[in-house]
Design an enzyme around this catalytic site. Structure first.
Site, PDB file in Angstrom:
ATOM      1  N   ASN A 169      53.490  42.332  28.684  1.00 18.58           N
ATOM      2  CA  ASN A 169      52.496  42.413  27.607  1.00 18.58           C
ATOM      3  C   ASN A 169      51.612  43.646  27.658  1.00 18.58           C
ATOM      4  O   ASN A 169      51.233  44.178  26.625  1.00 18.58           O
ATOM      5  CB  ASN A 169      51.637  41.141  27.604  1.00 18.58           C
ATOM      6  CG  ASN A 169      50.968  40.861  28.932  1.00 18.58           C
ATOM      7  OD1 ASN A 169      51.485  41.201  29.994  1.00 18.58           O
ATOM      8  ND2 ASN A 169      49.806  40.236  28.887  1.00 18.58           N
ATOM      9  N   GLU A 267      47.956  37.663  39.813  1.00 19.35           N
ATOM     10  CA  GLU A 267      47.183  37.422  38.580  1.00 19.35           C
ATOM     11  C   GLU A 267      48.116  36.683  37.634  1.00 19.35           C
ATOM     12  O   GLU A 267      49.084  37.238  37.124  1.00 19.35           O
ATOM     13  CB  GLU A 267      46.701  38.744  37.981  1.00 19.35           C
ATOM     14  CG  GLU A 267      45.606  38.561  36.948  1.00 19.35           C
ATOM     15  CD  GLU A 267      46.016  39.055  35.588  1.00 19.35           C
ATOM     16  OE1 GLU A 267      46.137  38.195  34.681  1.00 19.35           O
ATOM     17  OE2 GLU A 267      46.216  40.255  35.410  1.00 19.35           O
ATOM     18  N   CYS A 301      46.700  37.576  29.029  1.00 21.02           N
ATOM     19  CA  CYS A 301      46.393  36.496  29.959  1.00 21.02           C
ATOM     20  C   CYS A 301      44.925  36.096  29.906  1.00 21.02           C
ATOM     21  O   CYS A 301      44.577  34.960  30.222  1.00 21.02           O
ATOM     22  CB  CYS A 301      46.780  36.888  31.379  1.00 21.02           C
ATOM     23  SG  CYS A 301      46.113  38.471  31.918  1.00 21.02           S
ATOM     24  N   GLU A 476      41.810  42.432  40.966  1.00 22.58           N
ATOM     25  CA  GLU A 476      42.158  43.783  40.585  1.00 22.58           C
ATOM     26  C   GLU A 476      40.914  44.430  39.971  1.00 22.58           C
ATOM     27  O   GLU A 476      40.006  43.736  39.509  1.00 22.58           O
ATOM     28  CB  GLU A 476      43.332  43.780  39.597  1.00 22.58           C
ATOM     29  CG  GLU A 476      44.597  43.235  40.258  1.00 22.58           C
ATOM     30  CD  GLU A 476      45.846  43.320  39.405  1.00 22.58           C
ATOM     31  OE1 GLU A 476      45.741  43.068  38.195  1.00 22.58           O
ATOM     32  OE2 GLU A 476      46.908  43.636  39.963  1.00 22.58           O
TER      33      GLU A 476
END
Length: 500
Positions: A169, A267, A301, A476
């Protein structure tokens, strides 16, 4: 030419602007060991736009061997942080210089609007390298005061070979979140991009080489996510895995990495709630709510696909959304006015169609959207709002990953928090309110790695993000990201009599 796992694309009417992609191993472009290739599809037209080398497990071994050799000989880890910083600053500059090329590749490959690809994806990737370049110069340990007759200090050292596995994505951004800090810390990389969206990764491999990253420090393999991913994660020559993807695959990755006791940053999925209180600025909130679930066609997400609305304004908000969402521009990614492009693949389109269809059958009220858009043969789905579903409905509880919003009412602040925390996910959350006291109070109780107040998706390389619960672990962005690509070594030097 052998085509493995062929795609269902139509052949274009003219020459493609994209050259066939190869693997990048040990500083050289190469075909896969068996010569296999796979088509790359433009989701806006369902046309074949290029092909990429389809790597074998032997190619994975070669990439890991190249990364291991580069790490062991110290051509990168042996550089000072300042020297690595100069090269990473150059990477950031080259990303900006090749912004048009990168944005076009990202837009064509993923289906995202070209305007967003420029403003969001390319700029964010450049910022990421620029940010970690500044941190690379300050990655040092500290002295420790102890009662021992010794001088004690710590060192931060790179882990070794990092496997960076990124999703479809946000290929450019979500690979940079891994590669940039890993390089800044002195590690070497094997990057496995999503099989459907590899184009920007090919450009980045050349940019890293052109910036001066030594041969073997960065390696790129394209191919099957399951076969190559498993080989890479389980490989004894890999020291860490950095993964972004679904929760289901994340569990598999963690279990596989656990067999060789290598650390994992994961993640994973998200299903964020956006809480709208009656005291919010409604005009501002509506724009935020829509942007939170239509950005990147909902394939985000940290999207906000669940809207919780305080009951006194519930009917008003549903009515406004039914009108406003219908007016959001959906169309070709090449049109600068487009806000919603196609879904990234035919599989994604079929998945969203099935979710909405089943929600209808269970009594969900589709107040707007709820159908695909027939345009140029692409994978378009109209932005959709569904009301009237109970909280335990699968469309509310599970990650949709498309331009679909469910809306539920609540009566009290406590109920809103309970509903927001009621899913297995905990990546992001948001609240819209005019009360600063409520903002702090509610944010502290939301089970999420990042909480936005009166906004959505405000992100910066200095702000860490990541999940809790089924949304994963590790962070992150921020200094936290860089630290996760190092290990701490303690050195204790006796200043007195010799000790055993």
């Amino acid at each position: 030419m052998t085509i493995t796992e062929p795609q269902t694309g139509r052949r274009g009417s003219g020459p493609s602007p994209f050259r066939p992609g190869q693997l990048f191993i040990g500083g050289a472009w190469t075909e896969s060991s068996d010569g296999a290739r796979r088509d790359v599809i433009n989701p806006a037209t369902a046309e074949v736009i290029s092909s990429v080398a389809w790597a074998t497990e032997g190619d994975v071994d070669a990439a890991v061997a190249a990364a291991r050799a580069a790490f062991d000989n110290g051509i990168w880890s042996g550089l000072s942080g300042r020297e690595r910083s100069r090269i990473l600053h150059r990477v950031s500059q080259l990303i900006r210089e090749r912004a048009d090329e990168l944005a076009f590749a990202e837009s064509t490959d993923v289906g995202k609007p070209i305007t967003f690809a420029h403003v969001v994806d390319v700029n964010t990737a450049a910022d990421q390298y620029e940010y970690v370049a500044s941190l690379a110069q300050h990655l040092d340990g500290s002295t420790r005061e102890t009662p021992l007759p010794a001088f004690a200090y710590t060192r931060r050292e790179p882990l070794g070979v990092v496997a960076a596995i990124s999703p479809f994505n946000f290929p450019l951004i979500l690979s940079s979140t891994k590669i940039a800090p890993a390089l800044a810390a002195g590690n070497t990389i094997v990057h496995k991009p999503a099989s459907d969206t590899p184009l920007s990764a090919l450009i980045m491999a050349q940019i890293l080489a052109d910036a001066g990253v030594p041969d073997g420090v960065f390696n790129l393999i394209t191919g099957s996510g399951s076969a190559l991913g498993d080989r890479l994660v389980a490989h004894p020559g890999v020291n860490k895995v950095a993964f972004t993807g679904s929760t289901e695959v994340g569990r598999h990755v963690a279990a596989l990495a656990g067999e060789t006791l290598k650390p994992v940053t994961a993640e994973l999925g998200g299903n964020a709630a956006n809480i709208l209180f009656a005291d919010a600025d409604l005009d501002q909130a509506i724009g935020t709510i829509i942007g939170a679930f239509v950005f990147n066609a909902g394939q985000f997400c940290m999207a906000g696909p669940r809207l919780l609305v305080e009951r006194p304004i519930y009917d008003t908000v549903v009515g406004i959304l039914s009108q406003a969402v219908a007016g959001v521009p959906i169309g070709s990614p090449t049109d600068p006015a487009t806000v919603i492009g196609p879904l990234a693949s035919l599989d994604q389109l079929h998945k969203i169609e099935a979710i909405v269809s089943e929600a209808r059958k269970r009594g969900g009220d589709v107040v707007v959207g709820g159908e695909r858009l027939d345009l140029d043969g692409g994978y378009y789905y109209k932005p959709t709002v569904i009301a009237g579903l109970p909280n335990d409905d699968s469309a509310v509880q599970e990650e949709i990953f498309g331009p679909v919003l469910t809306v539920q009412p609540f009566d009290t602040e406590e109920e809103a928090i309970r509903l927001a925390n009621s899913t297995a996910f905990g990546l992001a959350a948001g609240l819209q309110t005019g009360s600063i006291a409520r903002a702090h109070r509610v944010a502290a109780q939301l089970e999420a790695g990042i909480v936005w107040v009166n906004a959505w998706a405000l992100l910066d390389p200095a702000i860490p993000f990541g999940g809790v619960k089924d949304s994963g672990w590790g962070r992150e962005y921020g200094p936290e990201s860089l630290h996760s690509y190092t290990r701490t070594k303690s050195v204790v030097i006796s200043t007195g009599e010799a000790h055993a």
